[in-house]
Design an enzyme around this catalytic site. Sequence first.
Site, PDB file in Angstrom:
ATOM      1  N   ASP A 187       0.889  -1.162   0.000  1.00 48.06           N
ATOM      2  CA  ASP A 187       0.000   0.000   0.000  1.00 48.06           C
ATOM      3  C   ASP A 187       0.924   1.208   0.000  1.00 48.06           C
ATOM      4  O   ASP A 187       1.694   1.395   0.953  1.00 48.06           O
ATOM      5  CB  ASP A 187      -0.871  -0.047   1.272  1.00 48.06           C
ATOM      6  CG  ASP A 187      -1.818   1.143   1.368  1.00 48.06           C
ATOM      7  OD1 ASP A 187      -1.572   2.168   0.698  1.00 48.06           O
ATOM      8  OD2 ASP A 187      -2.803   1.041   2.119  1.00 48.06           O
ATOM      9  N   TYR A 238      -9.509  15.738  -5.350  1.00 46.77           N
ATOM     10  CA  TYR A 238      -8.679  14.999  -6.315  1.00 46.77           C
ATOM     11  C   TYR A 238      -7.766  15.980  -7.051  1.00 46.77           C
ATOM     12  O   TYR A 238      -6.554  15.749  -7.165  1.00 46.77           O
ATOM     13  CB  TYR A 238      -9.557  14.241  -7.307  1.00 46.77           C
ATOM     14  CG  TYR A 238      -8.754  13.568  -8.398  1.00 46.77           C
ATOM     15  CD1 TYR A 238      -7.840  12.562  -8.097  1.00 46.77           C
ATOM     16  CD2 TYR A 238      -8.874  13.961  -9.736  1.00 46.77           C
ATOM     17  CE1 TYR A 238      -7.084  11.954  -9.091  1.00 46.77           C
ATOM     18  CE2 TYR A 238      -8.125  13.357 -10.736  1.00 46.77           C
ATOM     19  CZ  TYR A 238      -7.224  12.355 -10.408  1.00 46.77           C
ATOM     20  OH  TYR A 238      -6.472  11.760 -11.388  1.00 46.77           O
ATOM     21  N   ASN A 242       2.466   5.920 -10.182  1.00 46.91           N
ATOM     22  CA  ASN A 242       1.160   5.891 -10.870  1.00 46.91           C
ATOM     23  C   ASN A 242      -0.003   5.617  -9.918  1.00 46.91           C
ATOM     24  O   ASN A 242      -1.111   6.071 -10.164  1.00 46.91           O
ATOM     25  CB  ASN A 242       1.214   4.808 -11.959  1.00 46.91           C
ATOM     26  CG  ASN A 242      -0.173   4.447 -12.459  1.00 46.91           C
ATOM     27  OD1 ASN A 242      -0.748   5.160 -13.275  1.00 46.91           O
ATOM     28  ND2 ASN A 242      -0.737   3.359 -11.940  1.00 46.91           N
ATOM     29  N   LYS A 246      -3.484  16.274  -7.212  1.00 48.02           N
ATOM     30  CA  LYS A 246      -2.661  16.268  -8.425  1.00 48.02           C
ATOM     31  C   LYS A 246      -1.894  17.581  -8.593  1.00 48.02           C
ATOM     32  O   LYS A 246      -0.782  17.589  -9.141  1.00 48.02           O
ATOM     33  CB  LYS A 246      -3.541  15.958  -9.643  1.00 48.02           C
ATOM     34  CG  LYS A 246      -4.083  14.520  -9.627  1.00 48.02           C
ATOM     35  CD  LYS A 246      -2.965  13.471  -9.580  1.00 48.02           C
ATOM     36  CE  LYS A 246      -3.476  12.055  -9.682  1.00 48.02           C
ATOM     37  NZ  LYS A 246      -2.417  11.038  -9.704  1.00 48.02           N
ATOM     38  N   ALA A 259      -6.721  18.821  -6.090  1.00 47.48           N
ATOM     39  CA  ALA A 259      -5.699  19.341  -5.161  1.00 47.48           C
ATOM     40  C   ALA A 259      -4.559  18.339  -4.993  1.00 47.48           C
ATOM     41  O   ALA A 259      -3.384  18.721  -4.917  1.00 47.48           O
ATOM     42  CB  ALA A 259      -6.328  19.667  -3.812  1.00 47.48           C
TER      43      ALA A 259
HETATM   44  N1  LIG Z   1      -8.288   7.338 -15.731  1.00 50.78           N
HETATM   45  C1  LIG Z   1      -8.167   8.651 -15.869  1.00 50.78           C
HETATM   46  O1  LIG Z   1      -9.021   9.309 -16.487  1.00 50.78           O
HETATM   47  C2  LIG Z   1      -6.982   9.367 -15.314  1.00 50.78           C
HETATM   48  C3  LIG Z   1      -6.720  10.662 -15.792  1.00 50.78           C
HETATM   49  C4  LIG Z   1      -5.636  11.347 -15.285  1.00 50.78           C
HETATM   50  C5  LIG Z   1      -4.816  10.763 -14.339  1.00 50.78           C
HETATM   51  N2  LIG Z   1      -5.102   9.523 -13.889  1.00 50.78           N
HETATM   52  C6  LIG Z   1      -4.202   8.958 -12.880  1.00 50.78           C
HETATM   53  O2  LIG Z   1      -3.628   7.783 -13.410  1.00 50.78           O
HETATM   54  C7  LIG Z   1      -3.288   6.905 -12.344  1.00 50.78           C
HETATM   55  C8  LIG Z   1      -3.858   5.525 -12.635  1.00 50.78           C
HETATM   56  O3  LIG Z   1      -5.276   5.611 -12.659  1.00 50.78           O
HETATM   57  P1  LIG Z   1      -6.199   4.598 -13.489  1.00 50.78           P
HETATM   58  O4  LIG Z   1      -7.203   5.411 -14.176  1.00 50.78           O
HETATM   59  O5  LIG Z   1      -5.360   3.660 -14.236  1.00 50.78           O
HETATM   60  O6  LIG Z   1      -6.985   3.909 -12.268  1.00 50.78           O
HETATM   61  P2  LIG Z   1      -7.066   2.371 -11.793  1.00 50.78           P
HETATM   62  O7  LIG Z   1      -7.362   1.511 -12.954  1.00 50.78           O
HETATM   63  O8  LIG Z   1      -7.987   2.385 -10.627  1.00 50.78           O
HETATM   64  O9  LIG Z   1      -5.591   2.092 -11.283  1.00 50.78           O
HETATM   65  C9  LIG Z   1      -5.121   2.681 -10.102  1.00 50.78           C
HETATM   66  C10 LIG Z   1      -4.092   1.777  -9.500  1.00 50.78           C
HETATM   67  O10 LIG Z   1      -3.568   2.384  -8.313  1.00 50.78           O
HETATM   68  C11 LIG Z   1      -3.641   1.432  -7.265  1.00 50.78           C
HETATM   69  N3  LIG Z   1      -3.722   2.044  -5.956  1.00 50.78           N
HETATM   70  C12 LIG Z   1      -4.651   2.891  -5.473  1.00 50.78           C
HETATM   71  N4  LIG Z   1      -4.375   3.209  -4.208  1.00 50.78           N
HETATM   72  C13 LIG Z   1      -3.243   2.542  -3.885  1.00 50.78           C
HETATM   73  C14 LIG Z   1      -2.457   2.448  -2.717  1.00 50.78           C
HETATM   74  N5  LIG Z   1      -2.774   3.112  -1.603  1.00 50.78           N
HETATM   75  N6  LIG Z   1      -1.346   1.661  -2.754  1.00 50.78           N
HETATM   76  C15 LIG Z   1      -0.999   0.970  -3.870  1.00 50.78           C
HETATM   77  N7  LIG Z   1      -1.717   1.016  -4.997  1.00 50.78           N
HETATM   78  C16 LIG Z   1      -2.823   1.792  -5.006  1.00 50.78           C
HETATM   79  C17 LIG Z   1      -4.895   0.644  -7.570  1.00 50.78           C
HETATM   80  O11 LIG Z   1      -4.890  -0.555  -6.821  1.00 50.78           O
HETATM   81  P3  LIG Z   1      -6.271  -1.333  -6.543  1.00 50.78           P
HETATM   82  O12 LIG Z   1      -6.518  -2.136  -7.780  1.00 50.78           O
HETATM   83  O13 LIG Z   1      -5.938  -2.158  -5.342  1.00 50.78           O
HETATM   84  O14 LIG Z   1      -7.322  -0.283  -6.284  1.00 50.78           O
HETATM   85  C18 LIG Z   1      -4.698   0.431  -9.059  1.00 50.78           C
HETATM   86  O15 LIG Z   1      -3.738  -0.562  -9.315  1.00 50.78           O
HETATM   87  C19 LIG Z   1      -3.819   7.552 -11.064  1.00 50.78           C
HETATM   88  O16 LIG Z   1      -2.779   8.251 -10.429  1.00 50.78           O
HETATM   89  C20 LIG Z   1      -4.863   8.517 -11.600  1.00 50.78           C
HETATM   90  O17 LIG Z   1      -5.094   9.584 -10.715  1.00 50.78           O
HETATM   91  C21 LIG Z   1      -6.156   8.792 -14.356  1.00 50.78           C
END
Ligand SMILES: NC(=O)c1ccc[n+]([C@@H]2O[C@H](COP(=O)([O-])OP(=O)(O)OC[C@H]3O[C@@H](n4cnc5c(N)ncnc54)[C@H](OP(=O)(O)O)[C@@H]3O)[C@@H](O)[C@H]2O)c1
Length: 250
Positions: A60, A151, A87, A155, A153
Amino acid sequence: MAKAFEGKVVLVTGANSGIGEAIAVAFQEAGATVFGIARRQEALDEARVRHPDIRWLRADVANSKDVSAAVASAVSEAGRLDVVVNNAGVFRFAPLDQSTEELVRRQFEANVYGTTFVAQAALPALRASRGTIVNISSAAGHKPVPGGAHYAATKAAVESLTRSWALELAPHGIRVNAVAPGPVDTPGFDKSGIPPAALPTVKEAFVKQVPLGRMGSSEEVARWVVAIADPSTTWLTGQILSIDGGMSLT
Ligand SMILES: NC(=O)c1ccc[n+]([C@@H]2O[C@H](COP(=O)([O-])OP(=O)(O)OC[C@H]3O[C@@H](n4cnc5c(N)ncnc54)[C@H](OP(=O)(O)O)[C@@H]3O)[C@@H](O)[C@H]2O)c1
């Protein structure tokens, strides 16, 4: 022909899903030894089946002890660490009057504390390799997000950390950059607290904010993370690259 990342070791947090999974795969295809961090054992086990050649570690990122142990294990197994991709992240949209303490804490703990703990734990190895950190921000890091202020904030904090660390770590030859994706269709939306029935409308509203008229894919983000971390990218630091179909121009 030798691949760009042959002999290099890359650590990706949140590598079991969405953008992180695409980043881990892209580094693997570029020749790197990749360590993927997953938070839940069940998610880790499933990811190991999908990607047996990635080396999986459970942590975590909001727990500094977990993070220290995982990073130490990667460095001890591989003997070095060249790239860290922060990430792992949580997005939970809520207006101010519905932003519970848990919702605010969870986002800051994963997105800001987590990014910090991972960078800190990796620092000695990155100093030794003159390596690089790529943080995953968001278009929300520099655009107001009504109904998603906390959220955004977190980022904005990630972008600020990126610029400060770039200056702080430049004397050690460590480059620190970030990418800021626009809306990308990932499993993250299913965990975002948006009721499933409302998801299509929410995604449609995001698409309307993107000049190129669609959500992005995880692979479209991953290729730029790999490019920024490429050993031949030697003079880029402190930058936030928007990969958002033009969203941040509006
Ligand atoms: N999707 C978008 O539109 C978007 C846009 C801009 C930026 N982002 C950023 O891109 C990144 C990835 O997001 P995603 O869209 O790919 O979401 P996602 O599919 O939910 O992937 C997020 C990953 O982070 C892990 N995670 C969350 N909290 C954690 C913790 N405390 N310790 C370890 N791992 C943790 C999750 O694990 P679990 O599977 O256990 O939850 C998952 O593997 C994030 O930083 C997000 O803010 C996403």
